[in-house]
Write a protein that holds these residues in place. Structure first.
Motif, PDB file in Angstrom:
ATOM      1  N   ALA A  71       0.732  -1.054  -0.026  1.00 51.50           N
ATOM      2  CA  ALA A  71      -0.021  -0.050  -0.054  1.00 51.50           C
ATOM      3  C   ALA A  71       0.869   1.239   0.040  1.00 51.50           C
ATOM      4  O   ALA A  71       0.626   2.355  -0.799  1.00 51.50           O
ATOM      5  CB  ALA A  71      -0.953   0.063   1.296  1.00 51.50           C
ATOM      6  N   GLU A  72       2.114   1.303   0.710  1.00 46.06           N
ATOM      7  CA  GLU A  72       2.691   2.573   0.785  1.00 46.06           C
ATOM      8  C   GLU A  72       3.503   2.549  -0.437  1.00 46.06           C
ATOM      9  O   GLU A  72       3.562   3.589  -1.262  1.00 46.06           O
ATOM     10  CB  GLU A  72       3.967   2.240   1.911  1.00 46.06           C
ATOM     11  CG  GLU A  72       4.901   3.461   2.101  1.00 46.06           C
ATOM     12  CD  GLU A  72       5.671   3.612   3.062  1.00 46.06           C
ATOM     13  OE1 GLU A  72       5.557   2.830   4.137  1.00 46.06           O
ATOM     14  OE2 GLU A  72       6.723   4.438   2.922  1.00 46.06           O
ATOM     15  N   VAL A  73       4.208   1.513  -1.316  1.00 45.92           N
ATOM     16  CA  VAL A  73       4.800   1.539  -2.551  1.00 45.92           C
ATOM     17  C   VAL A  73       3.504   2.029  -3.661  1.00 45.92           C
ATOM     18  O   VAL A  73       3.922   2.980  -4.325  1.00 45.92           O
ATOM     19  CB  VAL A  73       5.144   0.022  -2.876  1.00 45.92           C
ATOM     20  CG1 VAL A  73       5.550   0.152  -4.218  1.00 45.92           C
ATOM     21  CG2 VAL A  73       6.347  -0.340  -2.055  1.00 45.92           C
ATOM     22  N   PHE A  74       2.376   1.716  -3.585  1.00 45.77           N
ATOM     23  CA  PHE A  74       1.447   1.990  -4.403  1.00 45.77           C
ATOM     24  C   PHE A  74       1.157   3.714  -4.328  1.00 45.77           C
ATOM     25  O   PHE A  74       1.159   4.465  -5.457  1.00 45.77           O
ATOM     26  CB  PHE A  74       0.055   1.262  -4.420  1.00 45.77           C
ATOM     27  CG  PHE A  74      -0.900   1.421  -5.183  1.00 45.77           C
ATOM     28  CD1 PHE A  74      -0.953   0.946  -6.418  1.00 45.77           C
ATOM     29  CD2 PHE A  74      -2.056   2.685  -4.921  1.00 45.77           C
ATOM     30  CE1 PHE A  74      -1.956   1.284  -7.329  1.00 45.77           C
ATOM     31  CE2 PHE A  74      -2.939   2.763  -5.701  1.00 45.77           C
ATOM     32  CZ  PHE A  74      -2.857   2.438  -6.894  1.00 45.77           C
ATOM     33  N   ALA A  75       1.090   4.027  -3.244  1.00 47.19           N
ATOM     34  CA  ALA A  75       0.816   5.277  -2.873  1.00 47.19           C
ATOM     35  C   ALA A  75       1.994   6.091  -3.232  1.00 47.19           C
ATOM     36  O   ALA A  75       1.675   7.325  -3.726  1.00 47.19           O
ATOM     37  CB  ALA A  75       0.575   5.497  -1.298  1.00 47.19           C
ATOM     38  N   LEU A  76       3.176   5.828  -2.969  1.00 44.21           N
ATOM     39  CA  LEU A  76       4.279   6.462  -3.427  1.00 44.21           C
ATOM     40  C   LEU A  76       4.345   6.504  -4.819  1.00 44.21           C
ATOM     41  O   LEU A  76       4.574   7.688  -5.606  1.00 44.21           O
ATOM     42  CB  LEU A  76       5.578   5.698  -2.707  1.00 44.21           C
ATOM     43  CG  LEU A  76       6.077   6.344  -1.234  1.00 44.21           C
ATOM     44  CD1 LEU A  76       6.922   5.197  -1.024  1.00 44.21           C
ATOM     45  CD2 LEU A  76       6.291   7.489  -1.360  1.00 44.21           C
ATOM     46  N   MET A  77       4.055   5.822  -5.600  1.00 48.00           N
ATOM     47  CA  MET A  77       4.077   5.726  -7.143  1.00 48.00           C
ATOM     48  C   MET A  77       3.178   6.740  -7.659  1.00 48.00           C
ATOM     49  O   MET A  77       3.249   7.427  -8.479  1.00 48.00           O
ATOM     50  CB  MET A  77       3.804   4.211  -7.700  1.00 48.00           C
ATOM     51  CG  MET A  77       4.938   3.264  -7.357  1.00 48.00           C
ATOM     52  SD  MET A  77       6.592   4.060  -8.210  1.00 48.00           S
ATOM     53  CE  MET A  77       7.780   3.759  -6.871  1.00 48.00           C
ATOM     54  N   HIS A  78       1.855   6.587  -7.077  1.00 42.90           N
ATOM     55  CA  HIS A  78       0.778   7.307  -7.274  1.00 42.90           C
ATOM     56  C   HIS A  78       1.286   8.973  -7.045  1.00 42.90           C
ATOM     57  O   HIS A  78       0.872   9.696  -7.910  1.00 42.90           O
ATOM     58  CB  HIS A  78      -0.369   7.080  -6.513  1.00 42.90           C
ATOM     59  CG  HIS A  78      -1.621   7.682  -6.893  1.00 42.90           C
ATOM     60  ND1 HIS A  78      -2.274   7.528  -8.175  1.00 42.90           N
ATOM     61  CD2 HIS A  78      -2.426   8.702  -6.412  1.00 42.90           C
ATOM     62  CE1 HIS A  78      -3.262   8.299  -8.108  1.00 42.90           C
ATOM     63  NE2 HIS A  78      -3.229   9.169  -7.100  1.00 42.90           N
ATOM     64  N   LEU A  79       1.966   9.086  -5.946  1.00 46.86           N
ATOM     65  CA  LEU A  79       2.408  10.217  -5.734  1.00 46.86           C
ATOM     66  C   LEU A  79       3.215  10.977  -6.730  1.00 46.86           C
ATOM     67  O   LEU A  79       3.188  12.278  -7.054  1.00 46.86           O
ATOM     68  CB  LEU A  79       2.663  10.593  -4.219  1.00 46.86           C
ATOM     69  CG  LEU A  79       3.318  11.893  -3.638  1.00 46.86           C
ATOM     70  CD1 LEU A  79       2.162  12.830  -3.415  1.00 46.86           C
ATOM     71  CD2 LEU A  79       3.863  11.446  -2.245  1.00 46.86           C
ATOM     72  N   LEU A  80       4.255  10.165  -7.020  1.00 47.91           N
ATOM     73  CA  LEU A  80       5.198  10.498  -7.999  1.00 47.91           C
ATOM     74  C   LEU A  80       4.680  10.959  -9.357  1.00 47.91           C
ATOM     75  O   LEU A  80       4.912  12.134  -9.761  1.00 47.91           O
ATOM     76  CB  LEU A  80       6.161   9.425  -8.253  1.00 47.91           C
ATOM     77  CG  LEU A  80       7.074   9.434  -9.246  1.00 47.91           C
ATOM     78  CD1 LEU A  80       8.124  10.601  -9.214  1.00 47.91           C
ATOM     79  CD2 LEU A  80       7.955   8.214  -9.499  1.00 47.91           C
ATOM     80  N   SER A 110       2.397   3.703 -16.245  1.00 45.26           N
ATOM     81  CA  SER A 110       1.678   4.974 -16.338  1.00 45.26           C
ATOM     82  C   SER A 110       2.838   6.070 -15.646  1.00 45.26           C
ATOM     83  O   SER A 110       2.851   7.181 -16.209  1.00 45.26           O
ATOM     84  CB  SER A 110       0.463   5.104 -15.742  1.00 45.26           C
ATOM     85  OG  SER A 110       0.491   4.973 -14.196  1.00 45.26           O
ATOM     86  N   CYS A 111       3.511   5.497 -14.782  1.00 46.23           N
ATOM     87  CA  CYS A 111       4.333   6.419 -14.068  1.00 46.23           C
ATOM     88  C   CYS A 111       5.611   6.813 -15.049  1.00 46.23           C
ATOM     89  O   CYS A 111       6.197   7.678 -14.957  1.00 46.23           O
ATOM     90  CB  CYS A 111       5.192   5.709 -12.816  1.00 46.23           C
ATOM     91  SG  CYS A 111       5.197   6.658 -11.447  1.00 46.23           S
TER      92      CYS A 111
END
Ligand code: IPE
Ligand code: IPE
Ligand code: MG
Length: 240
Positions: A71-80, A110-111
């Motif tokens: 969940a943290e990794v996903f959130a970090l990628m989304h934030l990036l 997408s990132c």
């Protein structure tokens, strides 16, 4: 606060650490710390622009950080991705040229797409070069460099006897940039955490207890001022 008058580092690298602790101190979820950390990036980029620093490398996500909770990794990628989407125009207006180092193909598609778009958009700028270290691990980078060189030796393009420091440096992700002059690590940790192990050989190190989301332009100026007092010797005998 006046900007330091003494020597300005050409290349500043920062291990932006302490987002999680910042959030924990406030009883917030860790991602809130990462969000606040993204705001601190903005101020830091502006501060570097004020000081006419040429290169700023930010350790944003390490190769090891993939092992954090999903969940943290996903959130970090989304934030990036959101950061890049929202801030590219601002970076462009500030004449910043965006670059990235690391195993970028590990990032979600997408990132990657947004990253390349942002890099492309700012590629003609000639102010600060902002280098994001993403899925970056120095040991992996060195291994990639060794493999690259081996291929060139096997193909007969170079003789192994020709390999020296300069040639090896040209096979690292950082081949286009000078080595950092100043490394800043926030949150008080006294370690490199697999960041630019080769490139930091003679870099001046500055550790501050401040957590990354609290790091301000003044803190950057203080680090640069401290750097201005250092005497860099590179293993030589000093003259005075
Ligand atoms: C740095 O903050 C950001 C990343 C590594 C992505 P941390 O998330 O490591 O924060 P702490 O060290 O747990 O406080
Ligand atoms: C280093 O911080 C990586 C980034 C700042 C992106 P970490 O928090 O991952 O490092 P350790 O675990 O404290 O060594
Ligand atoms: Mg940390």
């Amino acid at each position: 606060m006046a900007t330091p008058a003494s020597s300005i580092p050409r290349h500043v690298a920062i291990i932006m650490d302490g987002n999680g602790r910042w959030a924990k101190d406030r009883g917030l979820p860790r991602i809130k710390g990462h969000e606040q950390g993204a705001e601190a990036v903005r101020e830091c980029v502006e501060g570097c622009g004020d000081l006419k620093i040429e290169f700023l490398t930010l350790y944003a996500f390490s190769a090891e950080n993939w092992q954090r909770p999903k969940a943290e990794v996903f959130a970090l990628m989304h934030l990036l991705e959101r950061f890049l989407k929202e801030k590219t125009q601002e970076l462009f207006d500030k004449n910043v040229r965006l670059q990235a180092i690391g195993r970028l193909t590990d990032l979600p598609p997408s990132c990657q797409k947004q990253l390349h778009k942002s890099i492309e958009r700012t590629s003609g700028n000639n102010g600060l070069t902002l280098i994001l270290a993403l899925s970056y691990g120095s040991r992996l980078e060195i291994i990639d460099g060794v493999k690259d060189l081996l291929r060139e030796v096997q193909a007969g393009h170079i003789d192994s006897a020709m390999i020296d420091v300069e040639m090896f440096s040209k096979h690292l992700y950082t081949r286009y940039y000078p080595d950092p002059d100043l490394l800043i690590r926030t949150s008080g940790e006294m370690r490199l955490s697999n960041f630019l192990l080769w490139q930091l050989s003679y870099t001046e190190i500055y550790v501050t207890p401040k957590l990354w989301p609290d790091f301000t332009r003044q803190d950057l100026f203080a680090a640069v001022e401290d750097y201005g007092q250092r005497q860099r010797r590179y293993g030589l005998v000093c003259s005075d």
